[in-house]
Design a protein around this motif. Structure first.
Motif, PDB file in Angstrom:
ATOM      1  N   TRP A  15       9.910  -3.840   2.345  1.00  0.00           N
ATOM      2  CA  TRP A  15      10.551  -3.520   1.065  1.00  0.00           C
ATOM      3  C   TRP A  15      10.166  -4.504  -0.032  1.00  0.00           C
ATOM      4  CZ3 TRP A  15      11.810   1.115   1.905  1.00  0.00           C
ATOM      5  CH2 TRP A  15      12.282   1.513   3.161  1.00  0.00           C
ATOM      6  N   GLY A  16       9.429  -5.547   0.306  1.00  0.00           N
ATOM      7  CA  GLY A  16       8.947  -6.486  -0.698  1.00  0.00           C
ATOM      8  C   GLY A  16       7.576  -6.066  -1.209  1.00  0.00           C
ATOM      9  N   LEU A  17       7.196  -6.600  -2.361  1.00  0.00           N
ATOM     10  CA  LEU A  17       5.880  -6.275  -2.920  1.00  0.00           C
ATOM     11  C   LEU A  17       4.784  -6.845  -2.032  1.00  0.00           C
ATOM     12  CD1 LEU A  17       4.394  -5.023  -5.416  1.00  0.00           C
ATOM     13  CD2 LEU A  17       4.310  -7.342  -6.324  1.00  0.00           C
ATOM     14  N   ASP A  18       4.912  -8.131  -1.713  1.00  0.00           N
ATOM     15  CA  ASP A  18       3.923  -8.814  -0.861  1.00  0.00           C
ATOM     16  C   ASP A  18       4.627 -10.030  -0.267  1.00  0.00           C
ATOM     17  OD1 ASP A  18       0.905  -9.219  -0.154  1.00  0.00           O
ATOM     18  OD2 ASP A  18       1.549 -11.171  -0.893  1.00  0.00           O
ATOM     19  N   VAL A  46      -4.622   3.101  -2.865  1.00  0.00           N
ATOM     20  CA  VAL A  46      -4.312   3.270  -1.432  1.00  0.00           C
ATOM     21  C   VAL A  46      -5.499   3.867  -0.671  1.00  0.00           C
ATOM     22  CG1 VAL A  46      -1.822   3.447  -1.803  1.00  0.00           C
ATOM     23  CG2 VAL A  46      -3.222   5.516  -1.873  1.00  0.00           C
ATOM     24  N   GLU A  47      -6.582   4.139  -1.397  1.00  0.00           N
ATOM     25  CA  GLU A  47      -7.777   4.696  -0.757  1.00  0.00           C
ATOM     26  C   GLU A  47      -8.729   3.549  -0.398  1.00  0.00           C
ATOM     27  OE1 GLU A  47      -9.502   7.651  -3.309  1.00  0.00           O
ATOM     28  OE2 GLU A  47      -7.558   8.619  -3.705  1.00  0.00           O
ATOM     29  N   GLU A  48      -9.019   3.410   0.872  1.00  0.00           N
ATOM     30  CA  GLU A  48      -9.836   2.288   1.345  1.00  0.00           C
ATOM     31  C   GLU A  48     -11.223   2.266   0.707  1.00  0.00           C
ATOM     32  OE1 GLU A  48     -11.107   0.196   5.596  1.00  0.00           O
ATOM     33  OE2 GLU A  48      -9.887   2.008   5.565  1.00  0.00           O
ATOM     34  N   LYS A  49     -11.798   3.426   0.493  1.00  0.00           N
ATOM     35  CA  LYS A  49     -13.127   3.505  -0.109  1.00  0.00           C
ATOM     36  C   LYS A  49     -13.123   2.922  -1.516  1.00  0.00           C
ATOM     37  CE  LYS A  49     -16.713   6.798  -1.527  1.00  0.00           C
ATOM     38  NZ  LYS A  49     -17.080   8.230  -1.673  1.00  0.00           N
ATOM     39  N   VAL A  50     -12.105   3.228  -2.296  1.00  0.00           N
ATOM     40  CA  VAL A  50     -11.991   2.715  -3.665  1.00  0.00           C
ATOM     41  C   VAL A  50     -11.809   1.199  -3.650  1.00  0.00           C
ATOM     42  CG1 VAL A  50     -10.534   2.697  -5.731  1.00  0.00           C
ATOM     43  CG2 VAL A  50     -11.082   4.869  -4.607  1.00  0.00           C
ATOM     44  N   TYR A  97     -11.593  -6.401  -9.564  1.00  0.00           N
ATOM     45  CA  TYR A  97     -10.179  -6.311  -9.928  1.00  0.00           C
ATOM     46  C   TYR A  97      -9.280  -7.030  -8.924  1.00  0.00           C
ATOM     47  CZ  TYR A  97     -12.051  -2.843 -13.109  1.00  0.00           C
ATOM     48  OH  TYR A  97     -12.792  -2.226 -14.094  1.00  0.00           O
ATOM     49  N   MET A  98      -8.506  -7.945  -9.436  1.00  0.00           N
ATOM     50  CA  MET A  98      -7.636  -8.784  -8.624  1.00  0.00           C
ATOM     51  C   MET A  98      -6.613  -7.969  -7.831  1.00  0.00           C
ATOM     52  SD  MET A  98      -5.677 -12.179 -10.012  1.00  0.00           S
ATOM     53  CE  MET A  98      -7.184 -13.145 -10.157  1.00  0.00           C
ATOM     54  N   PHE A  99      -6.094  -6.915  -8.422  1.00  0.00           N
ATOM     55  CA  PHE A  99      -5.118  -6.060  -7.751  1.00  0.00           C
ATOM     56  C   PHE A  99      -5.730  -5.476  -6.475  1.00  0.00           C
ATOM     57  CE2 PHE A  99      -2.443  -2.478  -6.836  1.00  0.00           C
ATOM     58  CZ  PHE A  99      -1.218  -2.710  -7.435  1.00  0.00           C
ATOM     59  N   LEU A 100      -6.941  -4.981  -6.578  1.00  0.00           N
ATOM     60  CA  LEU A 100      -7.602  -4.376  -5.425  1.00  0.00           C
ATOM     61  C   LEU A 100      -8.023  -5.432  -4.403  1.00  0.00           C
ATOM     62  CD1 LEU A 100      -9.783  -1.644  -7.194  1.00  0.00           C
ATOM     63  CD2 LEU A 100      -7.445  -1.474  -6.298  1.00  0.00           C
ATOM     64  N   GLU A 101      -8.273  -6.642  -4.872  1.00  0.00           N
ATOM     65  CA  GLU A 101      -8.565  -7.764  -3.979  1.00  0.00           C
ATOM     66  C   GLU A 101      -7.344  -8.045  -3.099  1.00  0.00           C
ATOM     67  OE1 GLU A 101      -9.266 -11.678  -5.816  1.00  0.00           O
ATOM     68  OE2 GLU A 101     -11.363 -11.466  -5.243  1.00  0.00           O
ATOM     69  N   ILE A 105      -4.984  -5.826  -2.317  1.00  0.00           N
ATOM     70  CA  ILE A 105      -4.824  -4.692  -1.400  1.00  0.00           C
ATOM     71  C   ILE A 105      -5.794  -4.824  -0.226  1.00  0.00           C
ATOM     72  CG2 ILE A 105      -4.978  -2.189  -1.155  1.00  0.00           C
ATOM     73  CD1 ILE A 105      -2.606  -3.142  -2.855  1.00  0.00           C
ATOM     74  N   LYS A 106      -7.003  -5.271  -0.497  1.00  0.00           N
ATOM     75  CA  LYS A 106      -7.995  -5.456   0.563  1.00  0.00           C
ATOM     76  C   LYS A 106      -7.504  -6.477   1.586  1.00  0.00           C
ATOM     77  CE  LYS A 106     -12.967  -6.227   1.295  1.00  0.00           C
ATOM     78  NZ  LYS A 106     -12.908  -7.295   2.310  1.00  0.00           N
TER      79      LYS A 106
END
Length: 311
Positions: A199-202, A228-232, A240-244, A246-247
């Motif tokens: 339930w937390g962001l990270d 949420v798409e792994e390919k993206v 992009y830091m946000f996607l970093e 998520i990775k």
């Protein structure tokens, strides 16, 4: 974050100390000059990185180079302090050996910034040491991240960092900080402090999601639903830091994304990055800056003052 470095005489330096000892003290924090300066620093950088890639061109000042060298030293110390064999899976005790080396930080800063008076270096350094002040229980949380941001804010207040350093502060310095923290997590199996689980962001970070979502505002093709798409993520994480972030989550956690990161999964349904950014700023104030377990560890002095904000 001004264009002109302040005169050291503008500050009467005092040794930072804790001021928030009980929950009712939180009102004092939210009314303080420190709160106004800190959130102003976060929002200024948020505006500065809007629509820009990690890989864009920007100037790297001597101060930024020194900060990167310092973080590089912390990174190297991890390599020189491998985890030890122990029964417990989490919180490897070798971390304490690594932590003991932080005593060298103040001497290092004094030599790297001779133009800044020593009292101000001591004041600036306090949140940096607080960043890693987890010697005994070996937990990490977004409060440690806030301590590093406070350290950078203090460097701006004493003029070591300038307005033209905005992009480098996030894209170089903060990004390197994230690399060091992720290495600490992976090497010593650090546990999250005060984790809200799915339930937390990270478990550990918050600011890269704020600044990372600002980077993506008005992107011509990438929408919140795409992260949420792994390919993206694999294609764009270097920009992009946000996607970093998520990775890294995808590397560290198993199972369906919606189950291990439910809050982020919900954010993927928000229609625009602008709304994501605004929502994350509100969440950061509520879930980090207005939480007693986080702010009780902050120390206040002449640069980040507990005195009420000047009207």
């Amino acid at each position: 974050m001004g264009d002109k470095p302040p005169n050291p005489g503008d500050f009467s330096f005092m040794v930072p100390k804790k001021e928030i000892s009980m929950v009712p003290d939180m009102g004092k924090w939210k009314r303080s000059q420190a709160y106004a300066d800190y959130i102003g620093f976060i929002l200024t950088l948020n505006e500065g990185v809007k629509g820009k890639k990690l890989t864009c061109e920007y100037q790297v000042s001597e101060t930024v180079e020194k900060l990167l060298a310092m973080l590089g030293t912390l990174d190297r110390w991890i390599d020189e302090t491998p985890p030890v064999d122990q029964p417990s899976r989490f919180g490897n005790k070798a971390y304490r050996t690594w932590y003991a080396k932080l005593d060298q930080v103040s001497a290092c800063m004094k030599s790297k910034w001779p133009s800044i008076s020593w009292p101000s270096i001591a004041t600036v350094q306090e949140p940096l040491v607080a960043l890693f002040s987890i010697r005994s229980n070996m937990f990490l949380c977004s409060g440690h991240e806030a301590a590093f941001a406070a350290f950078l804010c203090c460097l701006c207040k004493v003029g070591a960092l300038r307005m033209e350093d905005q992009l480098a502060i996030i894209f170089k310095v903060f990004d390197k900080y994230l690399q060091v923290m992720r290495k600490l997590q992976k090497t010593y199996r650090m546990e999250p402090a005060g984790s809200q689980g799915v339930w937390g962001l990270d478990d550990f970070q918050f600011l890269p999601f704020i600044w990372g979502s600002s980077q993506l505002i008005d992107h011509p093709t990438l929408e919140p639903r795409h992260f949420v798409e792994e390919k993206v993520v694999n294609e764009y994480h270097q920009d992009y830091m946000f996607l970093e972030c998520i990775k890294f989550i995808n590397e560290m956690k198993t199972g369906p994304f919606a189950e291990h990161s439910n809050q982020l999964w919900n954010i993927s349904a928000v229609p625009s990055w602008s709304k994501v950014n605004q929502g994350l700023i509100r969440m950061y104030k509520a879930e980090c800056l207005e939480k007693f377990p986080v702010i009780q560890h902050f120390k206040f002095g002449s640069l980040l003052s507990i005195q009420p904000v000047k009207q």
